[in-house]
Design a protein around this motif. Structure first.
Motif, PDB file in Angstrom:
ATOM      1  N   ALA A 134       3.173  -0.108   9.032  1.00 40.70           N
ATOM      2  CA  ALA A 134       4.228   0.488   8.201  1.00 40.70           C
ATOM      3  C   ALA A 134       4.425  -0.306   6.911  1.00 40.70           C
ATOM      4  O   ALA A 134       4.540   0.274   5.820  1.00 40.70           O
ATOM      5  CB  ALA A 134       5.538   0.551   8.984  1.00 40.70           C
ATOM      6  N   ASP A 135       4.443  -1.621   7.019  1.00 42.21           N
ATOM      7  CA  ASP A 135       4.636  -2.440   5.822  1.00 42.21           C
ATOM      8  C   ASP A 135       3.434  -2.361   4.888  1.00 42.21           C
ATOM      9  O   ASP A 135       3.585  -2.418   3.665  1.00 42.21           O
ATOM     10  CB  ASP A 135       4.912  -3.889   6.221  1.00 42.21           C
ATOM     11  CG  ASP A 135       6.304  -4.072   6.816  1.00 42.21           C
ATOM     12  OD1 ASP A 135       7.137  -3.156   6.669  1.00 42.21           O
ATOM     13  OD2 ASP A 135       6.563  -5.126   7.434  1.00 42.21           O
ATOM     14  N   SER A 136       2.245  -2.209   5.441  1.00 41.79           N
ATOM     15  CA  SER A 136       1.052  -2.034   4.599  1.00 41.79           C
ATOM     16  C   SER A 136       1.131  -0.714   3.836  1.00 41.79           C
ATOM     17  O   SER A 136       0.789  -0.646   2.647  1.00 41.79           O
ATOM     18  CB  SER A 136      -0.210  -2.059   5.468  1.00 41.79           C
ATOM     19  OG  SER A 136      -0.378  -3.310   6.097  1.00 41.79           O
ATOM     20  N   LEU A 137       1.596   0.337   4.515  1.00 43.29           N
ATOM     21  CA  LEU A 137       1.757   1.635   3.862  1.00 43.29           C
ATOM     22  C   LEU A 137       2.807   1.569   2.767  1.00 43.29           C
ATOM     23  O   LEU A 137       2.620   2.116   1.668  1.00 43.29           O
ATOM     24  CB  LEU A 137       2.143   2.692   4.895  1.00 43.29           C
ATOM     25  CG  LEU A 137       1.036   3.143   5.861  1.00 43.29           C
ATOM     26  CD1 LEU A 137       1.632   3.875   7.055  1.00 43.29           C
ATOM     27  CD2 LEU A 137       0.028   4.040   5.150  1.00 43.29           C
ATOM     28  N   LYS A 138       3.911   0.918   3.045  1.00 48.02           N
ATOM     29  CA  LYS A 138       4.983   0.783   2.053  1.00 48.02           C
ATOM     30  C   LYS A 138       4.504   0.005   0.828  1.00 48.02           C
ATOM     31  O   LYS A 138       4.802   0.361  -0.304  1.00 48.02           O
ATOM     32  CB  LYS A 138       6.189   0.086   2.676  1.00 48.02           C
ATOM     33  CG  LYS A 138       6.996   0.960   3.624  1.00 48.02           C
ATOM     34  CD  LYS A 138       8.050   0.165   4.363  1.00 48.02           C
ATOM     35  CE  LYS A 138       9.083  -0.427   3.423  1.00 48.02           C
ATOM     36  NZ  LYS A 138      10.147  -1.143   4.183  1.00 48.02           N
ATOM     37  N   GLN A 139       3.767  -1.060   1.072  1.00 38.69           N
ATOM     38  CA  GLN A 139       3.275  -1.875  -0.027  1.00 38.69           C
ATOM     39  C   GLN A 139       2.337  -1.081  -0.931  1.00 38.69           C
ATOM     40  O   GLN A 139       2.451  -1.128  -2.158  1.00 38.69           O
ATOM     41  CB  GLN A 139       2.553  -3.108   0.520  1.00 38.69           C
ATOM     42  CG  GLN A 139       2.027  -4.049  -0.561  1.00 38.69           C
ATOM     43  CD  GLN A 139       1.291  -5.233   0.029  1.00 38.69           C
ATOM     44  OE1 GLN A 139       0.905  -5.220   1.197  1.00 38.69           O
ATOM     45  NE2 GLN A 139       1.085  -6.267  -0.764  1.00 38.69           N
ATOM     46  N   GLN A 140       1.421  -0.338  -0.325  1.00 38.92           N
ATOM     47  CA  GLN A 140       0.487   0.446  -1.115  1.00 38.92           C
ATOM     48  C   GLN A 140       1.185   1.597  -1.822  1.00 38.92           C
ATOM     49  O   GLN A 140       0.846   1.939  -2.958  1.00 38.92           O
ATOM     50  CB  GLN A 140      -0.630   0.984  -0.228  1.00 38.92           C
ATOM     51  CG  GLN A 140      -1.798   1.597  -0.989  1.00 38.92           C
ATOM     52  CD  GLN A 140      -2.495   0.585  -1.875  1.00 38.92           C
ATOM     53  OE1 GLN A 140      -2.703  -0.549  -1.477  1.00 38.92           O
ATOM     54  NE2 GLN A 140      -2.849   0.980  -3.078  1.00 38.92           N
ATOM     55  N   GLU A 141       2.201   2.186  -1.172  1.00 34.56           N
ATOM     56  CA  GLU A 141       2.967   3.263  -1.793  1.00 34.56           C
ATOM     57  C   GLU A 141       3.691   2.758  -3.028  1.00 34.56           C
ATOM     58  O   GLU A 141       3.674   3.387  -4.088  1.00 34.56           O
ATOM     59  CB  GLU A 141       3.971   3.835  -0.789  1.00 34.56           C
ATOM     60  CG  GLU A 141       4.936   4.871  -1.361  1.00 34.56           C
ATOM     61  CD  GLU A 141       4.295   6.227  -1.583  1.00 34.56           C
ATOM     62  OE1 GLU A 141       4.984   7.143  -2.034  1.00 34.56           O
ATOM     63  OE2 GLU A 141       3.075   6.356  -1.300  1.00 34.56           O
TER      64      GLU A 141
END
Length: 447
Positions: free
Chosen positions: A431-438
């Motif tokens: 989830a944090d990887s997705l948020k960072q890339q978003e």
């Protein structure tokens, strides 16, 4: 990238409201009004409209004030709706003999952590025994399902995939089907650019799209990217030579075409196996280009205790590249023990040399230990050379300290919240990887 021998050519508006004079007898409406209000006063002097005291002027002033307030309210409402509408599609893809219910915990947690900008969709087109019909067949069904979701949902701009186990290979095939290098010309029938109005999307970098959307993240959890052929690539065989010898010819009887594709024995001996073709661009699809279109590619791999998928195949590494994994978890992400960014490695890509065809024929006809090992080593090296031309973030996961470490293959995506909850730290990391890339994508789009 050199072309492999078997490959042929391609293939708020929020207006400011005029202030009243303190004595309440006069008011001035200047250029701060909306364009519609300004147009209504186009016949006045450039200094603005002045209202003298009296009932008519007061009513006119109040009318303009109400109009501005109404426009402000409508603008805020539109902005609020746009803010709440999801514009990033995240497709969850389950593995073999599974169903969308495998994502129950992960889906709820991702929704909680990612917010309303993500539309999280758990694929349901390849449930249970449908996963036996071949990676290509399942991949095409997944592509059709994703297109249906995109057609029915307005406002989508970006797309990401999160896949577990065999679902990662389904997703890799599907994105090649959905790949489009020229989305916005609108000239081709069935072009994904027709799915959503161009005015509702931001043009992705390089003009490349997946299902008409900008590709952002491609994430797999314990996916056998290099197949399951070879020593300890299918760990429940315990590395026993006789079992690993018998598994390839027997697999199709249990898991259909998918089994022969995973063991790299599908097709005629003079034709490269599907997984090797999927490490490049070929007549079957733009597999390499589709993967390369994503801004971020992440593989999560169990370093041990995974009875279905070995560390080497799930992390796209050679045996010599496997070191001793750390024992300590990263802060805040229990059982996530290491994160490594592997930049692209230049090479001439994946090939199917004549010696590979001979080795494949021997492995198909006389599957003894010597023949199968030789064939596997050739295929593994070619697939790695193809896939490592792209940059990957590789995340190693270790459940050695978990209460049920042998559930690693299902722990990694928390298949059951009560039985496999050792993997909650992995889902938090995803989830944090997705948020960072978003956040990075949005920032880039605004620059």
């Amino acid at each position: 990238m050199a072309t492999a021998p078997w490959i042929h050519a391609p293939c708020c508006y929020s207006p400011r409201i005029a202030s009243d004079h303190k004595n309440g007898t006069q008011g001035t409406v200047g250029s701060s009004l909306s364009s519609s209000s300004s147009c209504s006063s186009s016949s006045t002097s450039s200094s603005g409209l002045s209202f003298s005291s009296g009932s008519n002027s007061g009513q006119r002033h109040q009318g303009l004030r109400a109009q501005a307030m109404s426009s402000t309210s409508q603008g805020m409402s539109i902005a609020r709706n746009l803010k709440n509408d999801p514009d990033h599609l995240l497709v969850l893809v389950h593995g073999i003999l599974a169903s969308p219910s495998d994502w129950t915990y992960a889906e709820a947690e991702l929704k909680r952590r990612l917010g309303k900008k993500f539309l999280i969709y758990a694929s349901s087109c390849n449930t249970y025994t449908k996963t036996f019909t071949g990676i290509d067949g399942a991949g095409k069904r997944l592509a059709d399902e994703v297109m249906q979701v995109v057609k029915k949902t307005d406002g989508l701009k970006r797309i990401s995939f999160l896949a577990h186990s065999l679902g990662g290979l389904f997703a890799r095939y599907a994105i090649a089907v959905l790949y489009s290098p020229n989305t916005y010309n609108g000239d081709q029938p069935g072009d994904p650019s027709n799915v959503i109005e161009n005015s509702e999307r931001k043009s992705p970098s390089k003009g490349v799209t997946i299902a008409g959307l900008e590709p952002i993240n491609f994430i797999t959890l314990a996916t056998p990217h290099l197949g399951v052929k070879g020593r300890k690539q299918l760990p429940f065989l315990l590395g026993v030579p006789i079992l690993e010898k018998l598994a390839p010819p027997i697999a199709p009887f249990f898991v259909g075409r998918t089994g022969s594709q995973l063991f790299l024995t599908d097709g005629k001996s003079n034709k490269p196996p599907l997984l090797l073709r999927m490490a490049s661009d070929c007549d079957d699809g733009k597999f390499f280009s589709a993967l390369g279109a994503f801004k971020c590619r992440i593989v999560y791999a169990n370093v041990s205790y995974d009875h279905m998928v070995g560390w080497r195949t799930s992390s796209i590494r050679r045996e010599t590249e496997l070191g001793k994994p750390p024992q300590r978890s990263l802060d805040g992400y229990k059982h996530v023990v290491d994160v490594e960014y592997c930049p692209p490695v230049p090479s001439d890509g994946a090939h199917f040399p004549p010696k590979a065809a001979k080795a494949k024929e021997a492995a198909q006809n006389t599957p003894n230990a010597e023949n199968t090992i030789e064939y596997h080593e050739i295929m593994e090296e070619e697939m790695i050379q193809g896939l490592q031309q792209l940059g990957w973030k590789k995340v190693d996961v270790s459940f050695h300290s978990a209460f049920w470490p042998f559930f690693a293959h299902n722990n990694i995506h928390v298949k059951n919240e009560w039985l496999h909850n050792a993997g909650v730290g992995v889902i938090a990391h995803v989830a944090d990887s997705l948020k960072q890339q978003e956040s990075s994508s949005i920032l880039t789009a605004t620059l």
